[in-house]
Design a protein around this motif. Structure first.
Motif, short mmCIF file in Angstrom:
data_model
loop_
_atom_site.label_atom_id
_atom_site.label_comp_id
_atom_site.label_asym_id
_atom_site.label_seq_id
_atom_site.Cartn_x
_atom_site.Cartn_y
_atom_site.Cartn_z
N TYR A 154 50.18 31.70 128.05
CA TYR A 154 49.27 31.30 129.12
C TYR A 154 49.30 32.33 130.25
O TYR A 154 50.25 33.08 130.42
CB TYR A 154 49.63 29.92 129.67
N GLU A 166 40.94 31.06 123.23
CA GLU A 166 41.35 30.88 124.62
C GLU A 166 40.59 29.72 125.25
O GLU A 166 39.44 29.46 124.92
CB GLU A 166 41.07 32.16 125.44
N PHE A 167 41.25 29.04 126.17
CA PHE A 167 40.58 28.04 126.99
C PHE A 167 41.34 27.92 128.31
O PHE A 167 42.52 28.26 128.41
CB PHE A 167 40.50 26.68 126.28
N GLY A 168 40.66 27.46 129.34
CA GLY A 168 41.31 27.36 130.65
C GLY A 168 40.47 26.55 131.60
O GLY A 168 39.41 26.03 131.26
N PHE A 169 40.95 26.45 132.83
CA PHE A 169 40.22 25.71 133.86
C PHE A 169 40.54 26.29 135.23
O PHE A 169 41.53 27.01 135.41
CB PHE A 169 40.57 24.21 133.81
N THR A 170 39.69 25.98 136.21
CA THR A 170 39.83 26.44 137.58
C THR A 170 39.87 25.25 138.51
O THR A 170 39.09 24.30 138.35
CB THR A 170 38.65 27.36 137.97
N PHE A 171 40.80 25.30 139.46
CA PHE A 171 40.91 24.25 140.47
C PHE A 171 40.80 24.90 141.83
O PHE A 171 41.60 25.74 142.21
CB PHE A 171 42.25 23.52 140.34
N ASP A 172 39.77 24.50 142.60
CA ASP A 172 39.51 25.09 143.90
C ASP A 172 39.48 23.95 144.92
O ASP A 172 38.67 23.03 144.81
CB ASP A 172 38.16 25.83 143.89
N SER A 197 44.78 29.65 132.10
CA SER A 197 44.19 29.82 130.78
C SER A 197 45.29 29.88 129.74
O SER A 197 46.38 30.39 129.99
CB SER A 197 43.33 31.08 130.73
N LYS A 255 43.01 28.55 145.40
CA LYS A 255 42.29 28.49 144.15
C LYS A 255 43.24 28.81 143.01
O LYS A 255 44.03 29.74 143.10
CB LYS A 255 41.13 29.49 144.15
N THR A 256 43.18 28.03 141.95
CA THR A 256 44.09 28.21 140.81
C THR A 256 43.28 28.37 139.53
O THR A 256 42.37 27.58 139.27
CB THR A 256 45.04 27.01 140.67
N ASP A 257 43.63 29.38 138.74
CA ASP A 257 43.05 29.59 137.42
C ASP A 257 44.19 29.54 136.40
O ASP A 257 45.19 30.25 136.55
CB ASP A 257 42.34 30.94 137.32
#
Length: 211
Positions: free
Chosen positions: A75, A20-26, A41, A37-39
């Motif tokens: 995802y 798994e991998f992901g990112f967060t955009f705030d 993965s 806020k967006t998550d």
């Protein structure tokens, strides 16, 4: 309860390798109090001796079996949105996965969309949960025909609605909470052999905690 009297059938442990991998955009805008806020993965799961539950025809009971080896990938996305009013905010969750055989995952449809609305009032808080599910499969076995192959039943797309009213009160060392919940208020019911898989549920809960 129902028990399958088949001692020859042995359940092997399920093994799962996960990537798994992901990112967060705030983002906080400076010109207004709007915040979001967006998550996101991405995942890939590889199962050995995948365990799935078999529904017994005409009953709400089920039992586990080893279904074999399978891989899935997809995802998950989550969006929190806070408008300029502090008494309400929204949460949206989208889950999507792809597999060669969806019947291995009867409890999770390939596409699920959840929309939550949180509302604060002077007297109580409200949580409204809306869920949309794509088609999915459920494996069923007739008790009178245990030697017969499993029957995979295809369930059509369905929508659900849950509503909860809740309130928390604090006084010195006491915490008092009460909630009223109504679940599965969808207009379309899902029946298999006369059994409603997701019947309407209503409940009231009261909790007292001493700190």
């Amino acid at each position: 309860g129902v028990r399958i009297l088949n001692q020859k059938s042995k359940l092997f442990p399920e093994q799962n390798s996960i990537f798994e991998f992901g990112f967060t955009f705030d983002k906080q805008k400076t010109t207004s109090p709007i915040n979001f806020k967006t998550d996101i993965s991405f995942f890939s799961h590889n199962y050995t001796n995948k365990i799935k539950r078999i529904l017994l025809a005409g009953t709400p009971s089920s039992y586990p079996v080893n279904a074999g080896n399978i891989s899935i990938y997809g995802y998950d996305m989550k969006l929190l949105f806070y408008p300029k009013w502090d008494w309400i905010h929204f949460e949206t969750m989208l889950s999507k996965y792809t597999s060669s055989d969806y019947s291995f995952f009867p409890s999770h449809p390939p596409i699920v969309l959840n929309q939550h609305a949180y509302i604060k009032t002077r007297y109580f808080n409200v949580l409204i949960k809306m869920r949309a599910e794509s088609e999915k499969y459920i494996s069923i076995r007739d008790l009178s025909l245990l030697d017969q192959d499993l029957d995979d039943v295809k369930l059509q797309q369905a929508n659900y609605l849950d509503i909860m009213l809740y309130k928390n009160l604090n006084y010195k060392i006491f915490n008092f909470s009460i909630s009223l919940k109504a679940e599965n208020l969808q207009s379309k019911k899902l029946f298999i052999d006369g059994v409603n898989l997701f019947n309407n549920r209503y409940s009231a809960n009261v909790h007292l905690t001493i700190m």
